[in-house]
Design a protein around this motif. Structure first.
Motif, PDB file in Angstrom:
ATOM      1  N   ASP A  31      61.148 -44.351 110.823  1.00  0.00           N
ATOM      2  CA  ASP A  31      61.277 -43.596 109.569  1.00  0.00           C
ATOM      3  C   ASP A  31      60.960 -42.129 109.769  1.00  0.00           C
ATOM      4  N   ALA A  32      60.745 -41.686 111.017  1.00  0.00           N
ATOM      5  CA  ALA A  32      60.683 -40.234 111.226  1.00  0.00           C
ATOM      6  C   ALA A  32      62.089 -39.678 111.179  1.00  0.00           C
ATOM      7  N   PHE A  33      63.092 -40.553 111.315  1.00  0.00           N
ATOM      8  CA  PHE A  33      64.481 -40.078 111.311  1.00  0.00           C
ATOM      9  C   PHE A  33      65.023 -39.941 109.906  1.00  0.00           C
ATOM     10  N   PHE A  34      64.480 -40.772 108.986  1.00  0.00           N
ATOM     11  CA  PHE A  34      65.020 -40.673 107.624  1.00  0.00           C
ATOM     12  C   PHE A  34      63.952 -41.105 106.639  1.00  0.00           C
ATOM     13  N   LYS A  35      63.965 -40.458 105.507  1.00  0.00           N
ATOM     14  CA  LYS A  35      62.952 -40.736 104.490  1.00  0.00           C
ATOM     15  C   LYS A  35      63.256 -42.068 103.799  1.00  0.00           C
ATOM     16  N   GLU A  36      64.539 -42.432 103.811  1.00  0.00           N
ATOM     17  CA  GLU A  36      64.938 -43.652 103.105  1.00  0.00           C
ATOM     18  C   GLU A  36      65.257 -44.742 104.119  1.00  0.00           C
ATOM     19  N   ILE A  37      65.917 -45.769 103.670  1.00  0.00           N
ATOM     20  CA  ILE A  37      66.189 -46.946 104.482  1.00  0.00           C
ATOM     21  C   ILE A  37      67.476 -46.761 105.263  1.00  0.00           C
ATOM     22  N   SER A  38      67.494 -47.257 106.471  1.00  0.00           N
ATOM     23  CA  SER A  38      68.695 -47.134 107.285  1.00  0.00           C
ATOM     24  C   SER A  38      69.707 -48.222 106.915  1.00  0.00           C
ATOM     25  N   PRO A  39      71.001 -47.887 106.879  1.00  0.00           N
ATOM     26  CA  PRO A  39      72.024 -48.924 106.644  1.00  0.00           C
ATOM     27  C   PRO A  39      72.077 -49.932 107.795  1.00  0.00           C
ATOM     28  N   ALA A 175      70.469 -47.743 101.711  1.00  0.00           N
ATOM     29  CA  ALA A 175      70.563 -49.029 102.425  1.00  0.00           C
ATOM     30  C   ALA A 175      71.959 -49.611 102.310  1.00  0.00           C
ATOM     31  N   ASP A 176      72.816 -48.997 101.466  1.00  0.00           N
ATOM     32  CA  ASP A 176      74.220 -49.404 101.432  1.00  0.00           C
ATOM     33  C   ASP A 176      74.373 -50.881 101.067  1.00  0.00           C
ATOM     34  N   ASN A 177      73.586 -51.324 100.061  1.00  0.00           N
ATOM     35  CA  ASN A 177      73.691 -52.727  99.641  1.00  0.00           C
ATOM     36  C   ASN A 177      75.082 -52.969  99.060  1.00  0.00           C
ATOM     37  N   GLY A 178      75.649 -54.137  99.362  1.00  0.00           N
ATOM     38  CA  GLY A 178      77.041 -54.333  98.967  1.00  0.00           C
ATOM     39  C   GLY A 178      77.322 -55.664  98.305  1.00  0.00           C
ATOM     40  N   PHE A 179      78.582 -55.794  97.875  1.00  0.00           N
ATOM     41  CA  PHE A 179      79.070 -57.071  97.337  1.00  0.00           C
ATOM     42  C   PHE A 179      80.208 -57.559  98.239  1.00  0.00           C
ATOM     43  N   LEU A 180      80.465 -58.896  98.178  1.00  0.00           N
ATOM     44  CA  LEU A 180      81.458 -59.497  99.082  1.00  0.00           C
ATOM     45  C   LEU A 180      82.027 -60.745  98.429  1.00  0.00           C
ATOM     46  N   GLY A 181      83.389 -60.788  98.397  1.00  0.00           N
ATOM     47  CA  GLY A 181      84.052 -61.976  97.857  1.00  0.00           C
ATOM     48  C   GLY A 181      85.130 -62.454  98.820  1.00  0.00           C
ATOM     49  N   PHE A 182      85.371 -63.773  98.836  1.00  0.00           N
ATOM     50  CA  PHE A 182      86.365 -64.372  99.736  1.00  0.00           C
ATOM     51  C   PHE A 182      87.480 -65.022  98.938  1.00  0.00           C
TER      52      PHE A 182
END
Ligand SMILES: CCCCCCCC/C=C\CCCCCCCCCCCC(=O)SCCNC(=O)CCNC(=O)[C@H](O)C(C)(C)COP(=O)(O)OP(=O)(O)OC[C@H]1O[C@@H](n2cnc3c(N)ncnc32)[C@H](O)[C@@H]1OP(=O)(O)O
Ligand code: FAD
Length: 596
Positions: A31-39, A175-182
């Motif tokens: 987390d020295a690279f980014f203040k937030e969460i990494s994708p 964090a780039d949380n996503g949705f997914l459908g099939f």
């Protein structure tokens, strides 16, 4: 923002190749690279561990090199729009077609869409999907599948895949949380992760593992890791708050005296010193839990799953309590910093938004405590049948004869007091369930009617475990320390015991011989201890040894130049690029002139 975080994340990822995935150095500097969460967090935090935990050696040989060399980027898609806690209720299906030796993935309705997986929105091209496995018309429950969702060259979603980002959140916004459908999406049979269960070419389902919940192994691993992450997160927050409190001067308790450091106020010490103690308590407990976890893994490698239920109960309550305590105490650190604690540049808001999310993900607080309670009630019943108790429940024996524990305010006595509270609260739950059943309820309803008490009993058990582990590990680790270091660390562990004894006086009055006079003594000892710790407070947070680049805080930097840093950050704000915003000319001035 997303582009920058991906770039920063990749710089960080190179560290993983050099240092190894679970390197403490990596985990503590990423987390020295980014203040937030990494994708990429889910790739390394769950996608890789699940390949290791749920794939056969042959499948690992195929997928692990691709994942570790970042030839594929993965995530872990279990939660759906309609289900997160109740995994058995997941709606995504994987139906085996023997004629093509494939599974057909389907998202039957909107609530079946996978929702939340980190990195799923725009980053990952593969993911682990938990889906209800159907073969020969029979449903075998949720199983893990590796699914490619995007073209590795163009990154376009594959035909039959609907994928995207779920939108802004309280935190985790990189964090780039996503949705997914099939839509009738086909994958090879070999993409079922087959360590614990297999489907043969003709569609025969073969159960391999003796324990039905080994599919849930990644969640246990992450819960164990999160306890350590919480200790780290809280240590950062209290470093910021204590250093700021040493710089900040405010008010004039005595006329003609200079404004004191706010750290000299007893109320400020009450807010912050428990945070230092708790960071130590959780770090030591997390190490103890990790050793328990690796021991259970070793047993399971020998085919013995007898110790898994206790690990599930421990990891559930420790994850719940560590994330809940950390969220509350980081907010307490923010409160202790007044208005400047509310500045994004203090880094306390980001730390809070990260911690409060952990109270939910990887298992909701209430749900996991009820999992622990399930184990506690079962253990009580086994004790009633004369069966042996597991090590962390040995204290239940003391409650067998129902005698009240005599109060003793020594550290060991307080630990025994918490054991008595846990035993008493578990016993009260068992009594409540039995009363409801005797009044005609079935077991499930009797359980539901007792769940408020069961959550409390599980919290009490967890507190007792933390108190005992913290005290024992402090004693063990300080045995070789200098008397000065030992004295300070003993002060912190004693503070933790006194703090929680005062927080739980009701329970101690109910389940031990604690008296009002004892409470007065506890309060006096607690306040005296705060004053003893005060001279070492800054040294204790400096000992966490966070670089400014990792703290990323205008309030917590080592040089104490708080006001200069606050102003430097303020001047960087885009709104300060021009002396007059163009909104004045567009809106404010016309409004002032009555032209709007
Ligand atoms: C470039 C950046 C890199 C940075 C460095 C990276 C370094 C990486 C290294 C480490 C980092 C680790 C941290 C990573 C953090 C990743 C972020 C995580 C993001 C969040 C991810 C998620 O949220 S994934 C989804 C999580 N979901 C859940 O947790 C769901 C919770 N629900 C459940 O667990 C279950 O549904 C339930 C147990 C709560 C209830 O289910 P059910 O009703 O079916 O069960 P029962 O109550 O009937 O119980 C049945 C029976 O099973 C036993 N049992 C249940 N669960 C488990 C288990 N997990 N293990 C073992 N046993 C289990 C239960 O006790 C019952 O047993 P009985 O014998 O019948 O009593
Ligand atoms: C920041 C973030 C990141 C996440 N990342 C991922 C990811 O990468 N992959 C993934 O698969 N998931 C992910 N999740 C989803 C997460 O795992 C779920 O949100 C979590 O498991 C809780 O489930 P839920 O949201 O369905 O809440 P619910 O279970 O619907 O909970 C809602 C309320 O119902 C209560 N409740 C539910 N069941 C019971 C019960 N049996 N008894 C009593 N009360 C109950 C809960 O206590 C809560 O108060 C993420 C979530 C967050 C917030």
């Amino acid at each position: 923002m997303y582009g920058q975080i991906v770039r920063d994340g990749l710089v960080n990822v190179t560290g993983i190749e050099d240092l190894g995935l679970t390197s403490p150095v990596l985990q503590r500097t990423s987390d020295a690279f980014f203040k937030e969460i990494s994708p990429f967090l889910l790739h390394f935090g769950m996608f890789v561990p699940t390949i290791i935990g749920q794939c056969t050696p042959e499948q690992q040989a195929k997928w692990l090199p691709l994942a570790m060399d970042l030839k594929i980027i993965g995530t872990y898609a279990q939660t759906e729009l309609g289900h997160g806690t109740f995994i058995r209720g997941l709606e995504t299906t994987a139906t085996y077609d023997a004629s093509t030796e494939q599974f057909i993935l389907k998202t039957p309705k909107l609530s079946s869409y996978k929702w939340w997986a980190g990195g799923l929105g725009k980053t990952a091209n593969h993911c682990i999907v938990l889906a209800q496995l159907y073969t020969k018309g029979v449903c075998h429950g949720p199983h893990p599948f590796i699914v490619q969702i995007r073209d590795t060259e163009t990154h376009m979603p594959l035909p039959g895949i609907k994928v995207g980002e779920i939108g802004p959140k309280l935190g985790f916004n990189t964090a780039d949380n996503g949705f997914l459908g099939f839509e009738d999406f086909r994958i090879p049979r070999e993409n079922l992760m087959m360590k614990n269960a297999q489907v043969t070419k003709d569609g025969t389902y073969v159960k391999v593992a003796r324990h039905g919940k080994l599919t849930y192994g990644t969640m246990v691993f992450v819960r164990v890791m999160l306890v350590s992450d919480m200790a780290y997160c809280l240590a950062k927050a209290v470093t910021i708050a204590v250093r700021y409190s040493a710089v900040r001067r405010q008010s004039q308790p005595k006329p003609d005296q200079p404004e004191p450091q706010v750290l000299d106020y007893l109320t400020q010490q009450h807010k912050l010193f428990i945070c230092i103690s708790t960071a130590h308590a959780m770090k030591l407990t997390s190490t103890w839990l990790w050793n328990t976890f690796t021991g259970v893994l070793a047993d399971m490698r020998d085919g013995n799953t007898d110790t898994l239920p206790e690990l599930h109960a421990l990891s559930s309550c420790l994850k719940a309590i560590s994330t809940s305590d950390t969220s509350a105490l980081i907010e307490q650190c923010r409160f202790a910093c007044g208005g400047h604690g509310y500045m994004y540049s203090s880094n306390l808001p980001a730390l809070y938004s990260f911690a409060t999310a952990t109270r939910t993900y990887e298992g909701d607080y209430t749900v996991l405590l009820l999992q622990t309670a399930r184990f506690l009630v079962k253990s009580w019943e086994q004790m009633d049948e004369g069966k042996p108790l597991t090590p962390t429940l040995a204290y239940l024996e003391q409650s067998r004869n129902g005698s009240q524990v005599s109060w003793d305010d020594s550290p060991e006595g307080i630990v025994r007091g918490f054991d008595a509270v846990a035993a008493g609260r578990i016993g009260a739950c068992v009594k409540s369930i039995r009363k409801h059943i005797n009044n005609g309820m079935d077991y499930e309803d009797a359980w539901q009617m007792t769940t408020v008490q069961l959550v409390g009993a599980a919290e009490a058990h967890c507190r007792a475990v933390i108190c005992r582990v913290y005290r024992d590990e402090t004693a063990r680790l300080t045995a070789g320390c200098s008397p000065g270091v030992k004295a300070v660390l003993d002060q912190l562990s004693t503070l933790y015991l006194l703090y929680w004894a005062l927080e739980r006086t009701g329970d101690l009055l109910r389940f031990s011989s604690l008296s009002e006079r004892d409470i007065e003594n506890l309060q006096a000892r607690y306040e005296a201890l705060l004053l003893k710790i005060r001279p070492n407070a800054v040294g204790l947070v400096d000992a966490f040894d966070f670089r400014d680049e990792v703290l990323m805080s205008t309030l917590g930097s080592y040089d104490g130049r708080v006001y200069e840093r606050l102003m430097e950050e303020a001047l960087k704000t885009p709104l300060n690029r021009e002396p007059v915003s163009d909104s004045f000319h567009k809106y404010i001035k016309p409004m002032m002139q009555g032209k709007l």
